[in-house]
Scaffold this motif. Structure first.
Motif, PDB file in Angstrom:
ATOM      1  N   ILE A 116       0.700  -1.221   0.059  1.00  0.00           N
ATOM      2  CA  ILE A 116       0.176   0.013   0.160  1.00  0.00           C
ATOM      3  C   ILE A 116       0.791   1.361  -0.150  1.00  0.00           C
ATOM      4  O   ILE A 116       0.498   2.298  -0.707  1.00  0.00           O
ATOM      5  N   HIS A 117       2.146   0.964   0.768  1.00  0.00           N
ATOM      6  CA  HIS A 117       2.900   2.285   0.651  1.00  0.00           C
ATOM      7  C   HIS A 117       3.714   2.359  -0.496  1.00  0.00           C
ATOM      8  O   HIS A 117       4.221   3.589  -1.070  1.00  0.00           O
ATOM      9  N   GLY A 118       3.579   1.574  -1.603  1.00  0.00           N
ATOM     10  CA  GLY A 118       4.138   1.917  -2.959  1.00  0.00           C
ATOM     11  C   GLY A 118       5.391   1.068  -2.980  1.00  0.00           C
ATOM     12  O   GLY A 118       5.981   1.210  -4.028  1.00  0.00           O
ATOM     13  N   PHE A 141      -3.248  -3.037  -5.504  1.00  0.00           N
ATOM     14  CA  PHE A 141      -3.466  -2.314  -4.226  1.00  0.00           C
ATOM     15  C   PHE A 141      -4.563  -2.422  -3.744  1.00  0.00           C
ATOM     16  O   PHE A 141      -4.748  -2.496  -2.383  1.00  0.00           O
ATOM     17  N   TYR A 166      -6.202   6.268  10.292  1.00  0.00           N
ATOM     18  CA  TYR A 166      -6.391   6.065   9.129  1.00  0.00           C
ATOM     19  C   TYR A 166      -7.663   5.391   8.322  1.00  0.00           C
ATOM     20  O   TYR A 166      -7.971   5.884   7.172  1.00  0.00           O
ATOM     21  N   SER A 168      -1.601  12.585   5.739  1.00  0.00           N
ATOM     22  CA  SER A 168      -0.137  12.539   5.365  1.00  0.00           C
ATOM     23  C   SER A 168       0.839  12.187   6.733  1.00  0.00           C
ATOM     24  O   SER A 168       1.554  11.166   6.748  1.00  0.00           O
ATOM     25  N   VAL A 183       2.645   8.575   7.574  1.00  0.00           N
ATOM     26  CA  VAL A 183       4.095   8.744   7.679  1.00  0.00           C
ATOM     27  C   VAL A 183       4.329   7.875   9.130  1.00  0.00           C
ATOM     28  O   VAL A 183       5.163   7.164   9.028  1.00  0.00           O
ATOM     29  N   LEU A 206       6.626   4.445   9.364  1.00  0.00           N
ATOM     30  CA  LEU A 206       7.928   4.791  10.438  1.00  0.00           C
ATOM     31  C   LEU A 206       7.861   3.501  11.384  1.00  0.00           C
ATOM     32  O   LEU A 206       8.598   2.610  11.351  1.00  0.00           O
ATOM     33  N   LEU A 237       8.091  -0.018   9.974  1.00  0.00           N
ATOM     34  CA  LEU A 237       9.512  -0.314   9.473  1.00  0.00           C
ATOM     35  C   LEU A 237      10.420  -0.443  10.757  1.00  0.00           C
ATOM     36  O   LEU A 237      11.288  -1.421  10.706  1.00  0.00           O
ATOM     37  N   PHE A 238      10.143   0.038  11.938  1.00  0.00           N
ATOM     38  CA  PHE A 238      10.386  -0.119  13.202  1.00  0.00           C
ATOM     39  C   PHE A 238      10.192  -1.753  13.686  1.00  0.00           C
ATOM     40  O   PHE A 238      10.901  -2.257  14.316  1.00  0.00           O
ATOM     41  N   HIS A 262      -2.985   5.197  -7.444  1.00  0.00           N
ATOM     42  CA  HIS A 262      -1.985   4.712  -6.215  1.00  0.00           C
ATOM     43  C   HIS A 262      -0.828   3.952  -6.629  1.00  0.00           C
ATOM     44  O   HIS A 262      -0.856   2.812  -6.061  1.00  0.00           O
ATOM     45  N   ARG A 279       3.696   4.670  -7.279  1.00  0.00           N
ATOM     46  CA  ARG A 279       4.669   5.696  -6.928  1.00  0.00           C
ATOM     47  C   ARG A 279       5.178   6.186  -8.264  1.00  0.00           C
ATOM     48  O   ARG A 279       5.335   7.562  -8.241  1.00  0.00           O
ATOM     49  N   TYR A 298      -2.257  13.766   0.317  1.00  0.00           N
ATOM     50  CA  TYR A 298      -1.586  12.679   0.501  1.00  0.00           C
ATOM     51  C   TYR A 298      -2.253  11.553  -0.427  1.00  0.00           C
ATOM     52  O   TYR A 298      -3.253  11.058   0.022  1.00  0.00           O
ATOM     53  N   PRO A 347      -1.869   7.555  -0.822  1.00  0.00           N
ATOM     54  CA  PRO A 347      -1.293   6.216  -0.404  1.00  0.00           C
ATOM     55  C   PRO A 347      -0.724   5.586  -1.516  1.00  0.00           C
ATOM     56  O   PRO A 347      -1.647   5.381  -2.584  1.00  0.00           O
ATOM     57  N   GLY A 348       0.174   4.983  -1.532  1.00  0.00           N
ATOM     58  CA  GLY A 348       1.064   4.472  -2.640  1.00  0.00           C
ATOM     59  C   GLY A 348       1.728   5.234  -3.643  1.00  0.00           C
ATOM     60  O   GLY A 348       2.728   4.840  -4.448  1.00  0.00           O
ATOM     61  N   LYS A 369       5.176   9.624  -0.251  1.00  0.00           N
ATOM     62  CA  LYS A 369       5.961   9.212   0.883  1.00  0.00           C
ATOM     63  C   LYS A 369       6.704  10.435   1.410  1.00  0.00           C
ATOM     64  O   LYS A 369       6.896  11.334   0.774  1.00  0.00           O
ATOM     65  N   SER A 370       7.148  10.231   2.639  1.00  0.00           N
ATOM     66  CA  SER A 370       8.123  11.236   3.173  1.00  0.00           C
ATOM     67  C   SER A 370       9.526  10.533   2.983  1.00  0.00           C
ATOM     68  O   SER A 370       9.753   9.427   3.842  1.00  0.00           O
ATOM     69  N   MET A 411      11.487  10.402   6.388  1.00  0.00           N
ATOM     70  CA  MET A 411      10.799   9.023   7.393  1.00  0.00           C
ATOM     71  C   MET A 411      10.994   7.906   6.624  1.00  0.00           C
ATOM     72  O   MET A 411      11.488   6.839   7.576  1.00  0.00           O
ATOM     73  N   ASP A 412      10.957   7.607   5.414  1.00  0.00           N
ATOM     74  CA  ASP A 412      11.264   6.335   4.842  1.00  0.00           C
ATOM     75  C   ASP A 412      12.693   6.111   5.065  1.00  0.00           C
ATOM     76  O   ASP A 412      13.126   5.014   5.178  1.00  0.00           O
ATOM     77  N   ILE A 470      14.560   6.877   7.248  1.00  0.00           N
ATOM     78  CA  ILE A 470      15.152   6.600   8.849  1.00  0.00           C
ATOM     79  C   ILE A 470      14.778   5.240   9.011  1.00  0.00           C
ATOM     80  O   ILE A 470      15.476   4.513   9.516  1.00  0.00           O
ATOM     81  N   GLY A 471      13.362   4.928   8.558  1.00  0.00           N
ATOM     82  CA  GLY A 471      12.868   3.745   8.634  1.00  0.00           C
ATOM     83  C   GLY A 471      13.681   2.399   8.081  1.00  0.00           C
ATOM     84  O   GLY A 471      14.009   1.507   8.833  1.00  0.00           O
ATOM     85  N   TRP A 472      14.100   2.548   6.738  1.00  0.00           N
ATOM     86  CA  TRP A 472      14.800   1.591   6.185  1.00  0.00           C
ATOM     87  C   TRP A 472      16.057   1.433   6.810  1.00  0.00           C
ATOM     88  O   TRP A 472      16.915   0.414   6.425  1.00  0.00           O
TER      89      TRP A 472
END
Lengths: 214, 543
Positions: free
Chosen positions: A37-39, A46, A140, A153, A157, A161, A164-165, B488, B490, B502, B504-505, B508-509, B512-513, B515-517
């Protein structure tokens, strides 16, 4: 050390194990569909990803309530009380002692399933990351139906995040299961409920204090 | 022991699933209607009575049982019963070619100061070439009489030609040709009585061929809609609902609902439930603003995305449409004569009288915020020739509650402008002094601007322009609507140029992406190194 006999103790109850594996299944499928979903990639498409994600997410939310109920009615929550005692010896063990074949400074026992590092990690996950993920996820999901607390947004975000954590945690968690007596002994313990420990392990008073029946 | 436990597990599963079910229905906003999408049920209801009935047979009307010599006589016959028809019609834009409303002094319209990037201007009805689409007899424009048959006759008979012949035959006095004239008059009489509500062909004779040919202007309106199947248009399909244009473009006093230059077709979208006398011009009119099945995420889109955005995946799906018209190339000759060059789809890619064209088929729309209004550049508006001039462009904003993301055809081209006055110009095309005869653009402009009373400096150059057409016809069956991934996603999202929200799909930020990855790959690297360490030290074991 060598002459110590390995014995098995019944450490994880049926519900606990069921919950653990169910939650594992849910979190993994949420991460897989969530990243689509995040792409990040295309897998189910989707729409299907969204449907799965919504269904599993809501299911998790409800089942988590059962877990919280179990946690407090059984007093198991006390296993998550953080402590700094022996915390550094555990850290020291994993960063040094483990390579030298030294014994784990804290052994598992009925009243003390988690070592101090685990307590801290699981408390952080269960009390902070997971609830935050559930709240952002629910907001959401209900974005069009309720007053908007945060812009989409921001929700997305934060939700990404934390996901991913959690993926980070999953990786470390999976790896840590291989640090038992054999590569799979911890996993076997979580499946059967019987965890292998050394017979002569001494459980310190402070470890069981909280859960000791009076 | 184990068997005693089983019923408990079973009970638990039942409880959980019933909880899940109640949770789902708790957020359902509309009551369930037999598992069919609400929008479908409502629309079916609205068109249930599909047949219009009439109490008249025009072939039995005395007034029409005559030997007509001119079109005007036919009109007189119509008006002998429909006494107010012409009076009503004279007030409509179909007659005046001028937009009504509060901006009257700006003179929007074909007969006014509006320009486009096709044949550019109607030159105040002085360019007789344009008048073949005016609803008067013999291209007389507003000076003439209303030709009722243009919209109200489905015989397909060419009245103008027949009446012209009749006139010629009667005048030459020869008894033989007189007889032919009488035969023709009989044919005219039979054709005249085939009176009808406007059919798709009636409207299409002009609206499918705007800009001088089939599919030149709109992209979602061309002759393929005269007899479409439901794959091309789910409403007009002859194998489907077989809608005529006026099924949605409802009328009051001969005023036909629809967008008129800068005025939107409707100010607010209302369903028949909210206002059963409102024009049926929007999708919402019949389908409501929650048209999809209960709990469908699609219903959450309707306050942002127009129905057309997803339900018209491509336009010009049968016939090609013109995407580019370059006037700078006009005027080339072969052996001293103007010529036409045909290209793909059998369509002209060059005409000496008009310039260079590009055609496309199965075109993906471009998407913009739109509240239903459009800008319309007139010959009086100062332009910036350094930029691409948007001759017509949607008006809308994400913060406007009436705006939706809407599909458009953008027609691009190059057309003349006044280098000194910085205004678009209106060359005269047809007629003796028109460009199509003289091939002298400067003179054509001089003459054309004079018809509108707009000064011309005498110096012109060409500027690139765009003209936006809302895409709203050629609605595909629901199974052909866009899927989520078209937007939806990228890369190459259909809505890539829609910013400020915004998705979805798509969005992205990056911070933040990252940092996460980093944390994920950091963890992976950490456990890998740790594992390698354990492998080589063999966990410190001796054996």
């Amino acid at each position: 050390m060598k002459d110590k006999k390995i014995i098995k103790i019944y450490l994880y109850t049926r519900y606990e194990r069921l919950w653990h594996w169910l939650q594992a299944l849910m979190i993994i499928s949420l991460i897989i569909t969530g990243l689509e979903i995040h792409g990040t990639y295309k897998l189910f498409g989707f729409q299907t990803a969204v449907n799965i994600h919504n269904f599993v997410g809501l299911t998790w939310l409800i089942l988590f309530a059962f877990f919280v109920f179990w946690l407090f009615t059984t007093g198991e929550w006390k296993q998550y009380i953080p402590t700094t005692k022996k915390l550094f010896s555990v850290i020291l063990y994993y960063s040094w002692g483990i390579f030298q074949g030294k014994p784990h400074p804290v052994q598992k026992a009925k009243g003390a399933k988690h070592n101090p590092l685990q307590r801290l990690a699981y408390l952080g996950i269960s009390a902070m990351l997971l609830p935050a993920q559930m709240v952002t996820g629910l907001l959401y999901y209900l974005y069009n139906d309720i007053p908007q607390v945060l812009p989409l947004s921001a929700l997305a975000v934060i939700h990404t995040l934390i996901a991913l954590f959690l993926l980070n945690f999953l990786i470390v968690h999976l790896y840590m299961t291989t640090t038992g007596h054999s590569l799979f002994s911890h996993i076997a313990g979580m499946i059967t409920g019987w965890e292998e420990i050394y017979e002569t392990t001494e459980i310190a008073d402070w470890e069981t204090q909280a859960t000791k029946k009076k | 022991m184990k068997q005693r436990y089983l019923p408990k597990v079973f009970m638990a599963l039942i409880v959980i699933s019933s909880l899940l079910f109640s949770f789902q229905s708790a957020f359902a906003s509309t009551p369930k209607i037999e598992d069919e999408a609400l929008g479908r049920t409502l629309a079916r209801q609205a068109v249930k009575d599909n047949k219009r009935w009439s109490t008249i047979d025009h072939s039995k009307i005395d007034a029409l049982n005559k030997d007509f010599k001119t079109g005007e006589e036919i009109t007189k016959a119509c008006i002998s019963c429909h006494s107010e028809a012409a009076t009503q019609f004279h007030k409509t834009i179909h007659w005046t070619w001028l937009a009504s409303g509060d901006k009257k002094d700006i003179r929007y319209g074909k007969a006014g100061y509006s320009v486009n990037n096709f044949c550019i201007s109607g030159n105040a009805m002085e360019d007789k070439g344009c008048l073949s689409c005016h609803t008067s007899w013999n291209k007389k424009g507003v000076e003439g009489d209303v030709n009722c048959l243009k919209c109200h006759n489905d015989s397909g008979f060419n009245f103008n030609e027949a009446l012209g012949d009749i006139k010629a035959f009667l005048e030459d006095g020869d008894p033989d040709t007189n007889e032919i004239a009488t035969d023709l008059q009989q044919e005219v009489k039979e054709a005249v009585s085939q009176v009808t509500f406007p059919t798709r062909k009636n409207c299409g004779d002009c609206h499918f061929k705007g800009g001088g040919g089939d599919g030149v202007k709109h992209g979602d309106l061309d002759t393929s809609l005269t007899k479409p199947n439901r794959m091309l248009d789910v409403h007009m399909g002859t194998d489907g609902k077989n809608f005529t244009c006026t099924r949605c473009h409802t009328t009051v006093d001969h005023h036909i609902a629809g967008r008129i230059y800068t005025n939107p077709a409707v100010e607010t979208r209302k369903s028949l439930i909210e206002d059963d006398l409102a024009p049926k011009i929007t999708c919402v009119s019949c389908h409501s603003d929650e048209p999809h099945k209960n709990d469908s995420k699609m219903n959450d889109h309707t306050n942002v995305v127009s129905c057309q955005a997803c339900h018209i995946p491509e336009y010009a799906r049968v016939n090609p449409t013109m995407m580019w018209w370059d006037w700078t190339k006009a005027g080339k000759m072969k052996n001293g004569k103007p010529y036409i060059e045909k290209g793909p789809f059998g369509k002209p890619v060059y005409k000496s009288i008009k310039g260079e064209f590009k055609w496309e088929k199965n075109v993906k729309p471009e998407y913009f915020w739109s509240n239903g209004s459009q800008t319309s550049t007139t010959i009086n508006d100062v332009i910036d020739p350094a930029k691409v001039v948007k001759v017509s462009h949607p008006v809308g904003d994400k913060n406007d509650p009436e705006s939706r993301i809407f599909p458009f055809k953008i027609h691009r081209g190059k057309q003349p402008y006044d280098k000194v006055n910085k205004k678009l110009l209106a060359p005269m095309l047809s007629g003796e002094k028109g460009y199509w005869e003289t091939f002298d653009m400067n003179k054509a402009i001089e003459h054309g601007n004079k018809t509108l009373g707009i000064p011309y400096s005498g110096e012109f150059d060409y500027v690139e322009t765009t003209y936006a057409f809302p895409i709203t016809h050629m609605v595909a069956p629901k199974e052909n609507a866009l899927n989520c991934n078209q937007c939806h996603i990228r890369k190459n999202s259909r809505l890539a140029n829609i910013t400020g929200l915004y998705m979805p799909g798509r969005d992205k930020s990056s911070l933040m992406d990252t940092i996460g990855w980093l944390s994920v790959f950091g963890a992976l690297a950490g456990v890998l190194l740790h594992g390698i360490g354990r492998f080589f030290t063999r966990n410190g074991k001796e054996e």
